[in-house]
Design a protein around this motif. Structure first.
Motif, PDB file in Angstrom:
ATOM      1  N   LYS A  51      41.739  25.185  44.973  1.00 52.09           N
ATOM      2  CA  LYS A  51      40.914  25.047  43.773  1.00 52.09           C
ATOM      3  C   LYS A  51      40.989  23.639  43.199  1.00 52.09           C
ATOM      4  CE  LYS A  51      39.938  27.130  39.278  1.00 52.09           C
ATOM      5  NZ  LYS A  51      40.281  28.205  38.318  1.00 52.09           N
ATOM      6  N   GLU A  52      42.187  23.038  43.211  1.00 52.02           N
ATOM      7  CA  GLU A  52      42.304  21.707  42.610  1.00 52.02           C
ATOM      8  C   GLU A  52      41.469  20.663  43.351  1.00 52.02           C
ATOM      9  OE1 GLU A  52      46.478  22.540  44.478  1.00 52.02           O
ATOM     10  OE2 GLU A  52      44.851  23.685  43.515  1.00 52.02           O
ATOM     11  N   PHE A  53      41.273  20.841  44.668  1.00 57.62           N
ATOM     12  CA  PHE A  53      40.427  19.916  45.422  1.00 57.62           C
ATOM     13  C   PHE A  53      38.962  20.078  44.996  1.00 57.62           C
ATOM     14  CE2 PHE A  53      43.547  19.882  49.247  1.00 57.62           C
ATOM     15  CZ  PHE A  53      44.343  18.974  48.581  1.00 57.62           C
ATOM     16  N   VAL A  54      38.530  21.333  44.880  1.00 58.29           N
ATOM     17  CA  VAL A  54      37.143  21.585  44.463  1.00 58.29           C
ATOM     18  C   VAL A  54      36.921  21.060  43.049  1.00 58.29           C
ATOM     19  CG1 VAL A  54      35.384  23.344  44.081  1.00 58.29           C
ATOM     20  CG2 VAL A  54      37.001  23.594  45.976  1.00 58.29           C
ATOM     21  N   GLU A  55      37.881  21.236  42.178  1.00 59.85           N
ATOM     22  CA  GLU A  55      37.765  20.731  40.808  1.00 59.85           C
ATOM     23  C   GLU A  55      37.568  19.217  40.793  1.00 59.85           C
ATOM     24  OE1 GLU A  55      40.365  23.962  38.203  1.00 59.85           O
ATOM     25  OE2 GLU A  55      41.405  22.333  39.244  1.00 59.85           O
ATOM     26  N   GLU A  56      38.255  18.517  41.670  1.00 59.88           N
ATOM     27  CA  GLU A  56      38.100  17.065  41.733  1.00 59.88           C
ATOM     28  C   GLU A  56      36.693  16.687  42.180  1.00 59.88           C
ATOM     29  OE1 GLU A  56      41.209  14.395  43.167  1.00 59.88           O
ATOM     30  OE2 GLU A  56      42.473  16.166  43.509  1.00 59.88           O
ATOM     31  N   LEU A  57      36.163  17.397  43.175  1.00 57.52           N
ATOM     32  CA  LEU A  57      34.810  17.111  43.656  1.00 57.52           C
ATOM     33  C   LEU A  57      33.768  17.362  42.570  1.00 57.52           C
ATOM     34  CD1 LEU A  57      34.966  18.714  47.220  1.00 57.52           C
ATOM     35  CD2 LEU A  57      35.039  16.277  46.660  1.00 57.52           C
ATOM     36  N   VAL A  58      33.912  18.488  41.885  1.00 56.10           N
ATOM     37  CA  VAL A  58      32.961  18.827  40.825  1.00 56.10           C
ATOM     38  C   VAL A  58      33.052  17.800  39.701  1.00 56.10           C
ATOM     39  CG1 VAL A  58      32.365  20.539  39.075  1.00 56.10           C
ATOM     40  CG2 VAL A  58      32.922  21.280  41.398  1.00 56.10           C
ATOM     41  N   ALA A  59      34.251  17.328  39.405  1.00 54.88           N
ATOM     42  CA  ALA A  59      34.422  16.319  38.356  1.00 54.88           C
ATOM     43  C   ALA A  59      33.699  15.031  38.717  1.00 54.88           C
ATOM     44  CB  ALA A  59      35.904  16.053  38.124  1.00 54.88           C
ATOM     45  N   VAL A  60      33.709  14.664  39.978  1.00 56.02           N
ATOM     46  CA  VAL A  60      32.982  13.469  40.425  1.00 56.02           C
ATOM     47  C   VAL A  60      31.487  13.633  40.191  1.00 56.02           C
ATOM     48  CG1 VAL A  60      32.295  12.153  42.471  1.00 56.02           C
ATOM     49  CG2 VAL A  60      34.694  12.691  42.088  1.00 56.02           C
ATOM     50  N   VAL A  61      30.956  14.811  40.526  1.00 52.67           N
ATOM     51  CA  VAL A  61      29.529  15.060  40.296  1.00 52.67           C
ATOM     52  C   VAL A  61      29.217  15.002  38.801  1.00 52.67           C
ATOM     53  CG1 VAL A  61      27.623  16.676  40.608  1.00 52.67           C
ATOM     54  CG2 VAL A  61      29.388  16.491  42.372  1.00 52.67           C
ATOM     55  N   ARG A  62      30.043  15.637  37.989  1.00 55.99           N
ATOM     56  CA  ARG A  62      29.810  15.657  36.541  1.00 55.99           C
ATOM     57  C   ARG A  62      29.832  14.236  35.967  1.00 55.99           C
ATOM     58  NH1 ARG A  62      28.130  20.563  37.192  1.00 55.99           N
ATOM     59  NH2 ARG A  62      29.604  22.282  36.975  1.00 55.99           N
ATOM     60  N   LYS A  63      30.723  13.412  36.477  1.00 56.60           N
ATOM     61  CA  LYS A  63      30.852  12.045  35.976  1.00 56.60           C
ATOM     62  C   LYS A  63      29.668  11.181  36.395  1.00 56.60           C
ATOM     63  CE  LYS A  63      33.389   9.301  38.313  1.00 56.60           C
ATOM     64  NZ  LYS A  63      34.511   8.643  39.035  1.00 56.60           N
ATOM     65  N   ASN A  64      29.329  11.216  37.669  1.00 58.11           N
ATOM     66  CA  ASN A  64      28.301  10.312  38.191  1.00 58.11           C
ATOM     67  C   ASN A  64      26.883  10.840  38.011  1.00 58.11           C
ATOM     68  OD1 ASN A  64      30.383   8.643  39.033  1.00 58.11           O
ATOM     69  ND2 ASN A  64      30.388   9.423  41.133  1.00 58.11           N
ATOM     70  N   GLN A  65      26.729  12.157  37.969  1.00 60.16           N
ATOM     71  CA  GLN A  65      25.401  12.761  37.839  1.00 60.16           C
ATOM     72  C   GLN A  65      25.469  13.883  36.794  1.00 60.16           C
ATOM     73  OE1 GLN A  65      22.572  11.837  39.393  1.00 60.16           O
ATOM     74  NE2 GLN A  65      23.474  10.290  40.750  1.00 60.16           N
ATOM     75  N   PRO A  66      25.549  13.549  35.521  1.00 58.71           N
ATOM     76  CA  PRO A  66      25.761  14.581  34.487  1.00 58.71           C
ATOM     77  C   PRO A  66      24.643  15.605  34.392  1.00 58.71           C
ATOM     78  CG  PRO A  66      25.261  12.428  33.507  1.00 58.71           C
ATOM     79  CD  PRO A  66      25.516  12.189  34.956  1.00 58.71           C
ATOM     80  N   ASN A  67      23.453  15.284  34.898  1.00 60.29           N
ATOM     81  CA  ASN A  67      22.349  16.232  34.831  1.00 60.29           C
ATOM     82  C   ASN A  67      22.145  17.006  36.135  1.00 60.29           C
ATOM     83  OD1 ASN A  67      21.627  15.676  32.150  1.00 60.29           O
ATOM     84  ND2 ASN A  67      20.500  13.854  32.787  1.00 60.29           N
ATOM     85  N   ALA A  68      23.068  16.845  37.084  1.00 63.56           N
ATOM     86  CA  ALA A  68      22.936  17.528  38.369  1.00 63.56           C
ATOM     87  C   ALA A  68      23.639  18.877  38.346  1.00 63.56           C
ATOM     88  CB  ALA A  68      23.514  16.664  39.488  1.00 63.56           C
ATOM     89  N   PHE A  69      23.076  19.810  39.064  1.00 65.14           N
ATOM     90  CA  PHE A  69      23.719  21.090  39.291  1.00 65.14           C
ATOM     91  C   PHE A  69      24.715  20.968  40.449  1.00 65.14           C
ATOM     92  CE2 PHE A  69      20.957  24.896  37.710  1.00 65.14           C
ATOM     93  CZ  PHE A  69      21.440  24.695  36.431  1.00 65.14           C
ATOM     94  N   VAL A  70      25.684  21.856  40.467  1.00 64.24           N
ATOM     95  CA  VAL A  70      26.599  22.026  41.588  1.00 64.24           C
ATOM     96  C   VAL A  70      26.389  23.437  42.135  1.00 64.24           C
ATOM     97  CG1 VAL A  70      29.025  22.211  42.287  1.00 64.24           C
ATOM     98  CG2 VAL A  70      28.313  20.415  40.689  1.00 64.24           C
ATOM     99  N   SER A  71      26.223  23.552  43.436  1.00 63.07           N
ATOM    100  CA  SER A  71      25.944  24.857  44.029  1.00 63.07           C
ATOM    101  C   SER A  71      27.135  25.795  43.907  1.00 63.07           C
ATOM    102  CB  SER A  71      25.583  24.710  45.517  1.00 63.07           C
ATOM    103  OG  SER A  71      26.734  24.413  46.276  1.00 63.07           O
ATOM    104  N   GLY A  72      26.846  27.091  43.895  1.00 60.95           N
ATOM    105  CA  GLY A  72      27.895  28.090  43.807  1.00 60.95           C
ATOM    106  C   GLY A  72      28.843  28.065  44.983  1.00 60.95           C
ATOM    107  N   ARG A  73      28.403  27.513  46.100  1.00 59.90           N
ATOM    108  CA  ARG A  73      29.264  27.465  47.276  1.00 59.90           C
ATOM    109  C   ARG A  73      30.292  26.337  47.213  1.00 59.90           C
ATOM    110  NH1 ARG A  73      25.700  29.257  52.562  1.00 59.90           N
ATOM    111  NH2 ARG A  73      24.781  31.107  51.626  1.00 59.90           N
TER     112      ARG A  73
END
Length: 600
Positions: free
Chosen positions: A244-266
């Motif tokens: 989970k901590e690895f996925v959290e890091e990836l999602v945090a990168v998306v949130r930081k660089n693309q705040p208006n982007a969705f992240v897929s459920g997968r």
């Protein structure tokens, strides 16, 4: 359901080609592992949909293009003179060519998609009526389809092509007003040391896997979210046993660089913004929340030289409409070939379906799920405020279209004909609405009837037996007594997914029960769809004491079998009960019943 879509109707064309034997068993045992790799598919939306622009195209557009394109497209499912049937992105898998990294990586020197034209691909998506494009930045094989500074195993450094097609596609989407985003396989990388192999831990020191994550996965997600302009979403895939901590890091990168982007459920671990159903899965009942289904224009995701089993414009529209009617978003895949072009048959079907969307844009975009929460015998319904759009896949030959359970008053009823319309007569009586229609269908693909109601639709989502055409009821809508009911997914070819609900493992008094409403009394032909082994005897009865019983053969293939005529002496609500009287109780698997009115 009462009828999901005509292309996947009760005769179950989706599953008619199931094969048994060693290959089938091998593929489907692997299917269980692949299914687990998709991760949790019950995501919780974490945004305020009413005020956020985040995921706007996803929420409102309802229709997108998925693009599977990579080094595997050059293979085209062929290696060393042999064709491998299934999803080409998995050529390295043991169920396909079982290639080693040493054999796979050098093929990049041959990959030269000289015919790729970003503007043409974007124009195809726009002509099809799609609102954004999601393309594979890196699939499980580890090959990057962009100019990655993290790994030389990419299309710019490892191939003669020497261009970054993602740069070109990002610009073309922006110029055309379409959204753009990336697929990225985060948990699997088969050509990078210590990358997860086929979703299972490599058995080495966990810090070895972390070296892949720190040195390739995480920095590549930084690259795709920083270097290609605004992104609609990042479509992660197959989280498997990723921490989970690895996925959290990836999602945090998306949130930081693309705040208006969705992240897929997968992405996994309930960290996505929406739910993605199983591959090629269209639900038969409405799903809550934000969700999508991903589908293919033929049978495969990446390009396969042999795969000419294209979806027709009708089938594309029916699957799109039925997805929106269930409350979801439909993302349909194309697989450009090794030269970078989408096969012509796929283009023609997409463009023809897109012409329909130009004629009826008000139907799909911003559409809400059907108030019936399931399809109807003749098609499906999309809601827009106080309007209902009846999308008719099979035009009734009787001149009457039946709607059970609608409680609203109908203010206006019109048959749409592109930019024109024709007033229709409607009669509402006893909980049923009858729309009087011309005998000739209005559109060669999907005809549309618009109903203006006196408010938001208020519907009793009853299962009604249509008096003019066959009604098909799957076991999704039945209750199981002293038998087991569950959903099953399998692969016919490797990666070609099928999904079904079934009732099986019958005890002596086991049964399946549907509650239905009959508008017109009379005789109805009853058929059952089932699989099994050897001779079986089924009994069908209703609560007014009428029963029919018959012996039929069975096979491992789901097929429809006639049982007999059932009489309904009066209009009203009935409990329909199906029981297995004789036969192998563990093998017999019932997935539906159909009723066809007998007209004298």
């Amino acid at each position: 359901m009462i009828k999901k879509i005509s292309s996947a109707s009760f005769s179950l064309k989706l599953i008619i080609s199931i094969i048994i034997g060693g290959l089938f068993l091998s593929i489907n045992s692997n299917a269980q592992e692949m299914d687990k790799m998709w991760g949790e598919r019950d995501q919780k939306v974490k945004i305020d949909q009413t005020i956020s622009i985040k995921g706007k195209r996803f929420r409102e557009g309802k229709y997108a293009m998925f693009v599977h394109w990579g080094l595997y497209s050059h293979f085209a499912n062929k290696w060393d003179g042999k064709t491998y049937y299934g999803i080409g992105e998995w050529m390295m898998n043991e169920n396909m060519a079982n290639l080693t990294t040493e054999k796979y990586v050098p093929v990049a020197k041959e990959f030269n998609p000289i015919d790729f034209d970003a503007k043409k691909l974007v124009q195809l998506a726009k002509d099809a009526g799609m609102k954004y494009i999601i393309i594979t930045a890196k699939h499980h094989d580890g090959f990057a389809m962009y100019d990655s500074k993290v790994s030389d195993f990419n299309i710019v450094k490892a191939t003669p092509f020497k261009r970054d097609p993602m740069k070109e596609l990002s610009k073309a989407c922006a110029d055309a007003g379409l959204g753009f985003g990336f697929y990225y396989s985060h948990n699997q990388d088969w050509t990078t040391p210590y990358g997860t192999v086929y979703g299972k831990n490599d058995g080495l020191d966990p810090t070895s896997y972390e070296s892949y994550f720190r040195n390739k996965c995480l920095p590549q997600v930084e690259e795709i979210t920083r270097n290609y302009g605004p992104i609609e979403l990042v479509w992660f895939d197959t989280p498997g046993n990723m921490k989970k901590e690895f996925v959290e890091e990836l999602v945090a990168v998306v949130r930081k660089n693309q705040p208006n982007a969705f992240v897929s459920g997968r992405a996994g671990h309930d960290l996505g913004d929406y739910n993605t159903l199983g591959d090629m899965e269209i639900p038969v009942e409405n799903e809550e929340g934000l969700w999508e289904t991903v589908d293919v224009t033929n049978d495969a995701w990446g390009y396969a030289w042999y795969d000419e089993n294209w979806k027709s414009p009708n089938e594309i529209l029916e699957r799109l409409i039925s997805t929106v009617a269930r409350g979801g978003t439909y993302m349909l895949n194309v697989g450009p070939n090794g030269k970078g072009t989408v096969p012509q048959p796929a283009q023609k079907s997409l463009q023809a379906a897109g012409e329909w969307l130009k004629r009826y844009p008000q139907v799909v975009y911003n559409g809400e799920g059907s108030p019936w929460r399931h399809a109807l015998p003749w098609g499906d319904v999309i809601q827009q405020g106080s309007k209902l759009y009846l999308c008719v896949y099979e035009w009734p030959a009787t001149g009457k279209l039946y709607l059970p359970g609608l409680k609203n008053k109908i203010e206006k009823s019109r048959l749409l004909k592109g930019g024109q319309s024709e007033k229709l007569k409607t009669v509402q009586n006893g909980g049923w609405t009858v729309v009087h229609i011309p005998y000739e269908r209005a559109d060669k693909l999907v005809s549309v009837i618009e109903l203006d109601l006196d408010g938001k639709a208020n519907v009793n989502p009853v299962l009604g037996l249509d008096p003019g055409m066959m009604t098909e009821l799957t076991t999704d809508f039945a209750s199981a007594q002293q038998s087991k009911q569950y959903k099953k997914g399998w692969m016919e070819k490797f990666g070609e997914w099928k999904h079904i609900n079934q009732i099986t493992e019958w005890e002596n008094n086991g049964s399946a029960i549907w509650k239905v409403e009959v508008l017109k009394p009379g005789y109805y032909q009853v058929d059952l769809s089932y699989s099994g082994a050897g001779k079986v005897v089924w009994r069908v009865e209703h609560n007014e004491g009428v029963q029919i019983q018959n012996q039929q053969n069975s096979s491992a293939i789901y097929a429809k079998h006639p049982i007999g005529w059932m009489n309904f002496e009066k209009a009203g609500i009935y409990d329909i009960k199906v029981s297995l009287v004789e036969g192998k109780r563990k093998e017999a698997s019932l997935n539906g019943i159909s009723f066809t009115p007998i007209i004298f």
